[in-house]
Design a protein around this motif. Structure first.
Motif, PDB file in Angstrom:
ATOM      1  N   ILE A  19      37.880  45.035  22.587  1.00 32.51           N
ATOM      2  CA  ILE A  19      37.430  43.672  22.262  1.00 32.51           C
ATOM      3  C   ILE A  19      35.919  43.687  22.041  1.00 32.51           C
ATOM      4  O   ILE A  19      35.176  44.103  22.908  1.00 32.51           O
ATOM      5  CB  ILE A  19      37.776  42.706  23.400  1.00 32.51           C
ATOM      6  CG1 ILE A  19      39.288  42.747  23.688  1.00 32.51           C
ATOM      7  CG2 ILE A  19      37.338  41.299  23.034  1.00 32.51           C
ATOM      8  CD1 ILE A  19      39.660  41.921  24.905  1.00 32.51           C
ATOM      9  N   PRO A  20      35.471  43.236  20.859  1.00 30.71           N
ATOM     10  CA  PRO A  20      34.044  43.213  20.530  1.00 30.71           C
ATOM     11  C   PRO A  20      33.312  42.128  21.318  1.00 30.71           C
ATOM     12  O   PRO A  20      33.899  41.131  21.716  1.00 30.71           O
ATOM     13  CB  PRO A  20      34.023  42.899  19.030  1.00 30.71           C
ATOM     14  CG  PRO A  20      35.296  42.163  18.756  1.00 30.71           C
ATOM     15  CD  PRO A  20      36.297  42.686  19.755  1.00 30.71           C
ATOM     16  N   SER A  21      32.047  42.348  21.487  1.00 29.16           N
ATOM     17  CA  SER A  21      31.238  41.366  22.228  1.00 29.16           C
ATOM     18  C   SER A  21      31.198  40.034  21.486  1.00 29.16           C
ATOM     19  O   SER A  21      31.152  39.991  20.280  1.00 29.16           O
ATOM     20  CB  SER A  21      29.849  41.959  22.390  1.00 29.16           C
ATOM     21  OG  SER A  21      28.912  40.964  22.591  1.00 29.16           O
ATOM     22  N   GLY A  22      31.235  38.961  22.209  1.00 32.86           N
ATOM     23  CA  GLY A  22      31.213  37.643  21.582  1.00 32.86           C
ATOM     24  C   GLY A  22      32.611  37.130  21.291  1.00 32.86           C
ATOM     25  O   GLY A  22      32.796  36.048  20.767  1.00 32.86           O
ATOM     26  N   ALA A  51      38.408  46.805  36.601  1.00 31.38           N
ATOM     27  CA  ALA A  51      37.014  47.171  36.828  1.00 31.38           C
ATOM     28  C   ALA A  51      36.556  48.267  35.886  1.00 31.38           C
ATOM     29  O   ALA A  51      35.380  48.518  35.731  1.00 31.38           O
ATOM     30  CB  ALA A  51      36.847  47.614  38.271  1.00 31.38           C
ATOM     31  N   GLU A  52      37.483  48.936  35.246  1.00 32.25           N
ATOM     32  CA  GLU A  52      37.146  50.040  34.346  1.00 32.25           C
ATOM     33  C   GLU A  52      36.878  49.560  32.927  1.00 32.25           C
ATOM     34  O   GLU A  52      36.513  50.341  32.065  1.00 32.25           O
ATOM     35  CB  GLU A  52      38.306  51.045  34.327  1.00 32.25           C
ATOM     36  CG  GLU A  52      38.593  51.604  35.706  1.00 32.25           C
ATOM     37  CD  GLU A  52      37.573  52.679  36.084  1.00 32.25           C
ATOM     38  OE1 GLU A  52      37.329  53.576  35.275  1.00 32.25           O
ATOM     39  OE2 GLU A  52      37.019  52.595  37.191  1.00 32.25           O
ATOM     40  N   VAL A  53      37.120  48.266  32.673  1.00 31.97           N
ATOM     41  CA  VAL A  53      36.944  47.732  31.319  1.00 31.97           C
ATOM     42  C   VAL A  53      36.266  46.366  31.383  1.00 31.97           C
ATOM     43  O   VAL A  53      36.205  45.744  32.445  1.00 31.97           O
ATOM     44  CB  VAL A  53      38.310  47.609  30.622  1.00 31.97           C
ATOM     45  CG1 VAL A  53      38.897  48.975  30.362  1.00 31.97           C
ATOM     46  CG2 VAL A  53      39.227  46.729  31.425  1.00 31.97           C
ATOM     47  N   PRO A  54      35.743  45.885  30.257  1.00 29.81           N
ATOM     48  CA  PRO A  54      35.123  44.544  30.204  1.00 29.81           C
ATOM     49  C   PRO A  54      36.148  43.446  30.437  1.00 29.81           C
ATOM     50  O   PRO A  54      36.471  42.678  29.545  1.00 29.81           O
ATOM     51  CB  PRO A  54      34.509  44.494  28.800  1.00 29.81           C
ATOM     52  CG  PRO A  54      35.240  45.511  27.978  1.00 29.81           C
ATOM     53  CD  PRO A  54      35.682  46.575  28.957  1.00 29.81           C
ATOM     54  N   TRP A  55      36.662  43.408  31.646  1.00 30.77           N
ATOM     55  CA  TRP A  55      37.689  42.431  32.021  1.00 30.77           C
ATOM     56  C   TRP A  55      37.257  40.998  31.734  1.00 30.77           C
ATOM     57  O   TRP A  55      38.080  40.119  31.507  1.00 30.77           O
ATOM     58  CB  TRP A  55      37.979  42.564  33.507  1.00 30.77           C
ATOM     59  CG  TRP A  55      36.768  42.376  34.339  1.00 30.77           C
ATOM     60  CD1 TRP A  55      35.892  43.341  34.719  1.00 30.77           C
ATOM     61  CD2 TRP A  55      36.265  41.138  34.880  1.00 30.77           C
ATOM     62  NE1 TRP A  55      34.884  42.786  35.469  1.00 30.77           N
ATOM     63  CE2 TRP A  55      35.085  41.431  35.586  1.00 30.77           C
ATOM     64  CE3 TRP A  55      36.714  39.813  34.841  1.00 30.77           C
ATOM     65  CZ2 TRP A  55      34.322  40.443  36.236  1.00 30.77           C
ATOM     66  CZ3 TRP A  55      35.972  38.838  35.490  1.00 30.77           C
ATOM     67  CH2 TRP A  55      34.792  39.151  36.184  1.00 30.77           C
ATOM     68  N   HIS A  56      35.943  40.764  31.746  1.00 27.30           N
ATOM     69  CA  HIS A  56      35.461  39.390  31.538  1.00 27.30           C
ATOM     70  C   HIS A  56      35.763  38.887  30.130  1.00 27.30           C
ATOM     71  O   HIS A  56      35.615  37.721  29.835  1.00 27.30           O
ATOM     72  CB  HIS A  56      33.960  39.345  31.821  1.00 27.30           C
ATOM     73  CG  HIS A  56      33.156  40.254  30.956  1.00 27.30           C
ATOM     74  ND1 HIS A  56      32.793  41.527  31.334  1.00 27.30           N
ATOM     75  CD2 HIS A  56      32.664  40.071  29.706  1.00 27.30           C
ATOM     76  CE1 HIS A  56      32.082  42.074  30.334  1.00 27.30           C
ATOM     77  NE2 HIS A  56      31.992  41.227  29.353  1.00 27.30           N
ATOM     78  N   ARG A  57      36.230  39.794  29.254  1.00 25.83           N
ATOM     79  CA  ARG A  57      36.576  39.363  27.891  1.00 25.83           C
ATOM     80  C   ARG A  57      38.039  38.950  27.820  1.00 25.83           C
ATOM     81  O   ARG A  57      38.554  38.648  26.758  1.00 25.83           O
ATOM     82  CB  ARG A  57      36.299  40.507  26.908  1.00 25.83           C
ATOM     83  CG  ARG A  57      34.802  40.711  26.735  1.00 25.83           C
ATOM     84  CD  ARG A  57      34.530  41.758  25.665  1.00 25.83           C
ATOM     85  NE  ARG A  57      33.111  42.100  25.707  1.00 25.83           N
ATOM     86  CZ  ARG A  57      32.634  43.275  25.324  1.00 25.83           C
ATOM     87  NH1 ARG A  57      33.434  44.208  24.887  1.00 25.83           N
ATOM     88  NH2 ARG A  57      31.371  43.504  25.378  1.00 25.83           N
TER      89      ARG A  57
END
Length: 108
Positions: A19-22, A51-57
């Motif tokens: 998943i790209p930023s934004g 925790a190993e990936v940008p879960w916040h996305r």
DNA sequence: GCAATGACTGGTA
DNA sequence: TTACCAGCCATTG
């Protein structure tokens, strides 16, 4: 180091990492993107190996962050430039949803 | 191998 | 809009 993630978990982590930023993706969308499992399965994997990936996305289909990490996730999403709705408690899925796997219907 | 848990979703009140 | 219910799936004990 964390335990070895299962094949399915590895797939979920790879999708989230793609998943790209934004942009953000819902749990059900991740399952559809990898073509396996379901929102529950993705959530289970995220809870163990997120925790190993940008879960916040990864947010709820309603654009709502995950329970227990609302503040943390919203802060990270805001820092990524994700279009938020209201003072900052929800994400505009219609605008932030990543169309890299699911060619969403662009009504425009 | 079975039972319980949980960072889910859609529908209904 | 929020709150509650039933269904679905992967991980852990």
């Amino acid at each position: 180091m964390a335990a070895t993630p299962s094949p399915f978990a590895r797939r979920v982590l790879d999708a989230v990492d793609a998943i790209p930023s934004g942009h953000v993706l819902s749990y059900g969308d991740v399952a559809e993107y990898i073509g396996a499992g379901s929102a529950r399965g993705v959530g289970a994997v995220m809870a163990r190996f997120g925790a190993e990936v940008p879960w916040h996305r990864v947010v709820m289909t309603d654009g709502r962050p995950a329970p227990g990490h609302e503040l943390r996730q919203l802060a990270l999403l805001r820092a990524e430039g994700v279009p938020l709705r209201a003072p900052g408690d929800r994400v505009q899925m219609a605008r932030a949803r990543w169309d890299g796997g699911v060619v969403a219907l662009r009504s425009s």
